[in-house]
Design an enzyme around this catalytic site. Sequence first.
Site, PDB file in Angstrom:
ATOM      1  N   HIS A 147      30.219  -4.906 -65.080  1.00 18.53           N
ATOM      2  CA  HIS A 147      30.200  -4.906 -66.543  1.00 18.53           C
ATOM      3  C   HIS A 147      29.187  -5.919 -67.023  1.00 18.53           C
ATOM      4  O   HIS A 147      29.031  -6.970 -66.388  1.00 18.53           O
ATOM      5  CB  HIS A 147      31.594  -5.260 -67.091  1.00 18.53           C
ATOM      6  CG  HIS A 147      31.775  -4.846 -68.499  1.00 18.53           C
ATOM      7  ND1 HIS A 147      31.358  -5.622 -69.561  1.00 18.53           N
ATOM      8  CD2 HIS A 147      32.301  -3.718 -69.028  1.00 18.53           C
ATOM      9  CE1 HIS A 147      31.639  -4.996 -70.677  1.00 18.53           C
ATOM     10  NE2 HIS A 147      32.198  -3.826 -70.396  1.00 18.53           N
TER      11      HIS A 147
ATOM     12  N   ASP B 176      37.029   1.898 -66.813  1.00 17.05           N
ATOM     13  CA  ASP B 176      36.923   3.296 -66.391  1.00 17.05           C
ATOM     14  C   ASP B 176      37.447   3.549 -64.982  1.00 17.05           C
ATOM     15  O   ASP B 176      37.542   4.696 -64.556  1.00 17.05           O
ATOM     16  CB  ASP B 176      35.459   3.757 -66.469  1.00 17.05           C
ATOM     17  CG  ASP B 176      34.968   3.764 -67.892  1.00 17.05           C
ATOM     18  OD1 ASP B 176      35.688   4.293 -68.748  1.00 17.05           O
ATOM     19  OD2 ASP B 176      33.876   3.237 -68.159  1.00 17.05           O
TER      20      ASP B 176
HETATM   21  N1  ACO Z   1      27.818  -0.870 -57.970  1.00 15.14           N
HETATM   22  C1  ACO Z   1      26.952  -1.553 -57.168  1.00 15.14           C
HETATM   23  N2  ACO Z   1      26.150  -2.541 -57.606  1.00 15.14           N
HETATM   24  C2  ACO Z   1      26.206  -2.847 -58.903  1.00 15.14           C
HETATM   25  C3  ACO Z   1      27.072  -2.183 -59.795  1.00 15.14           C
HETATM   26  C4  ACO Z   1      27.900  -1.161 -59.283  1.00 15.14           C
HETATM   27  N3  ACO Z   1      28.745  -0.498 -60.075  1.00 15.14           N
HETATM   28  N4  ACO Z   1      26.914  -2.696 -61.040  1.00 15.14           N
HETATM   29  C5  ACO Z   1      25.983  -3.645 -60.930  1.00 15.14           C
HETATM   30  N5  ACO Z   1      25.541  -3.746 -59.651  1.00 15.14           N
HETATM   31  C6  ACO Z   1      24.568  -4.712 -59.115  1.00 15.14           C
HETATM   32  C7  ACO Z   1      23.152  -4.306 -59.470  1.00 15.14           C
HETATM   33  O1  ACO Z   1      22.585  -3.481 -58.482  1.00 15.14           O
HETATM   34  C8  ACO Z   1      22.482  -5.655 -59.584  1.00 15.14           C
HETATM   35  O2  ACO Z   1      22.240  -6.127 -58.291  1.00 15.14           O
HETATM   36  P1  ACO Z   1      20.872  -6.938 -57.978  1.00 15.14           P
HETATM   37  O3  ACO Z   1      20.922  -8.150 -58.859  1.00 15.14           O
HETATM   38  O4  ACO Z   1      20.934  -7.239 -56.519  1.00 15.14           O
HETATM   39  O5  ACO Z   1      19.755  -6.012 -58.344  1.00 15.14           O
HETATM   40  C9  ACO Z   1      23.567  -6.543 -60.192  1.00 15.14           C
HETATM   41  O6  ACO Z   1      24.810  -5.958 -59.774  1.00 15.14           O
HETATM   42  C10 ACO Z   1      23.511  -6.631 -61.713  1.00 15.14           C
HETATM   43  O7  ACO Z   1      23.544  -5.306 -62.223  1.00 15.14           O
HETATM   44  P2  ACO Z   1      22.872  -4.839 -63.570  1.00 15.14           P
HETATM   45  O8  ACO Z   1      22.596  -3.383 -63.505  1.00 15.14           O
HETATM   46  O9  ACO Z   1      21.716  -5.745 -63.898  1.00 15.14           O
HETATM   47  O10 ACO Z   1      24.036  -5.136 -64.594  1.00 15.14           O
HETATM   48  P3  ACO Z   1      24.096  -4.618 -66.090  1.00 15.14           P
HETATM   49  O11 ACO Z   1      24.848  -5.640 -66.820  1.00 15.14           O
HETATM   50  O12 ACO Z   1      22.752  -4.252 -66.594  1.00 15.14           O
HETATM   51  O13 ACO Z   1      24.931  -3.246 -65.961  1.00 15.14           O
HETATM   52  C11 ACO Z   1      26.725  -1.753 -65.819  1.00 15.14           C
HETATM   53  C12 ACO Z   1      26.260  -3.137 -66.265  1.00 15.14           C
HETATM   54  C13 ACO Z   1      25.822  -0.674 -66.448  1.00 15.14           C
HETATM   55  C14 ACO Z   1      28.136  -1.527 -66.332  1.00 15.14           C
HETATM   56  C15 ACO Z   1      26.678  -1.676 -64.272  1.00 15.14           C
HETATM   57  O14 ACO Z   1      27.567  -2.628 -63.722  1.00 15.14           O
HETATM   58  C16 ACO Z   1      26.995  -0.283 -63.738  1.00 15.14           C
HETATM   59  O15 ACO Z   1      26.086   0.552 -63.637  1.00 15.14           O
HETATM   60  N6  ACO Z   1      28.291   0.024 -63.400  1.00 15.14           N
HETATM   61  C17 ACO Z   1      28.675   1.338 -62.970  1.00 15.14           C
HETATM   62  C18 ACO Z   1      28.842   2.261 -64.183  1.00 15.14           C
HETATM   63  C19 ACO Z   1      30.075   1.926 -64.969  1.00 15.14           C
HETATM   64  O16 ACO Z   1      31.159   1.774 -64.432  1.00 15.14           O
HETATM   65  N7  ACO Z   1      29.907   1.867 -66.306  1.00 15.14           N
HETATM   66  C20 ACO Z   1      31.007   1.599 -67.246  1.00 15.14           C
HETATM   67  C21 ACO Z   1      30.911   0.223 -67.830  1.00 15.14           C
HETATM   68  S1  ACO Z   1      32.297  -0.089 -68.896  1.00 15.14           S
HETATM   69  C22 ACO Z   1      31.950   0.824 -70.257  1.00 15.14           C
HETATM   70  O17 ACO Z   1      30.827   1.012 -70.647  1.00 15.14           O
HETATM   71  C23 ACO Z   1      33.034   1.407 -70.974  1.00 15.14           C
END
Ligand code: ACO
Length: 441
Positions: A317, A374
């Site tokens: 998140h 979720d």
């Molecule tokens: N699985 C694996 N790795 C992840 C995940 C994940 N679900 N989420 C983040 N990471 C990793 C990224 O690869 C990144 O790693 P790095 O620094 O080595 O490159 C690090 O964690 C930071 O991730 P970002 O994408 O920069 O985080 P951001 O804050 O931009 O994204 C998000 C947040 C979109 C929710 C992300 O965690 C994600 O894609 N999660 C999966 C989708 C999801 O469940 N979305 C629902 C969110 S809740 C809602 O909107 C209601």
Amino acid sequence: MPSPAVPPEAEAGPGTARLQLPGREVELPIVVGTEDEHAVDVSKLRDRSGYVTLDPGFGNTGACKSAITFIDGEAGILRYRGYAIEELAERSSFVEVALLLIFGELPSRERLDRFREMLTEEQLLHEGMRYHFEGFPSNGHPMAMLSAMINACGCYHPELLSSEMDEERLLRATAALMSKVCTIAAFSYKMSQGRRMEYPDPSLNYCRNFLHMMFSRPHRRYEASPQVVRALSQFLILHADHEQNCSTSTVRLVGSSGANVFASVASGVCALWGPLHGGANMAVIEMLQQIQAGGDDPKSVVAKVKDRKFRLMGFGHRVYKNFDPRARILEQTCSELLDTLGISDPLLDIARELAEIALTDGYFLERKLYPNVDFYSGIILRAIGIPLNMFTVMFSIGRVPGWIAHWHELYLDPDRRIGRPRQVYVGPNLRDYVPIEGRKA
Ligand code: ACO
């Protein structure tokens, strides 16, 4: 009950920050919120220095002051108007929470009863809307139908299209949107099933009426159990607001141009649809189903996630760097619901196993990735009987009060300006026009 503006405490600044730029220093005011969150106000930065800030994804940018929802992502805290989410989920109802979010206070019994009557009055769609439904293909995505139909609803409510809403009009617009999204969602489901649309039943409360429109048939009336109604109400409460997320920011941005509440909320539905936001609740179930079908064990799935082959949906998140408190509540609700309904869902076992592995794995620990709202919500929706392609529609129904609250707060904000971010241009410099004969193939 007057609509609340941002409280004055958030206005007072305790001092200034100094930004050292090549050849000059700029002093910028510091703003402190009521929960001691500090911000540097850069709104005059460009005027004073010619510089803008660059923050892709707005991870460090506060776009407004807001008195609706407080999140402390490090501590895993979520509150609506100062009330802990855990207490609201346990003791309140979705309709009551909606009024709290939009009007700032829990409603009196009289006000709640009156609003419930308004919800009932607004359940039916204008007959003209039926023709809109008929124009959609039966396999059209319910999120596309929902956003289109919410926008179309505005055409039937010209009296609610102004941004200048007194309390009565805001209440009416809220009732219209909250009621009609349920009717639209259930109608689109019935259409996808090739079944007769079930009219709303004014004798039922909000959640029961929705379940009736979804699952009753002409020859078999659906009677929802109290546990199913409670789980649905909790699901909606937990999705009702989450401050400046992608869809709410979209609603605010659209609303900042003066767009009406129907158009603004319809834009929120579109923003919510994506798998990184509300669409994650579908993506989680698809992921769990794939794991189940492929016989993949959760350990190898986690290994693939770490190899960046895919993301673990329902994990991570932008704001929570600790447990999402909504996920904790929903996990509990999920277990209780499955127990009382006597359902054994293998997807819940897979989800739990995945979470257990991920929560002790260095990759997830370092990045502070925890289950989000979720991760478990889809298993609840499955148990209730909601089809997979409607999961994000359910999220939208829950989020409508939050979107309205933000749309209205923006309108009341004395600092309101049209949302219009800047950019840092990195394209070509001025060049001469090339006639078509002189261009490369
Ligand atoms: N699985 C694996 N790795 C992840 C995940 C994940 N679900 N989420 C983040 N990471 C990793 C990224 O690869 C990144 O790693 P790095 O620094 O080595 O490159 C690090 O964690 C930071 O991730 P970002 O994408 O920069 O985080 P951001 O804050 O931009 O994204 C998000 C947040 C979109 C929710 C992300 O965690 C994600 O894609 N999660 C999966 C989708 C999801 O469940 N979305 C629902 C969110 S809740 C809602 O909107 C209601």
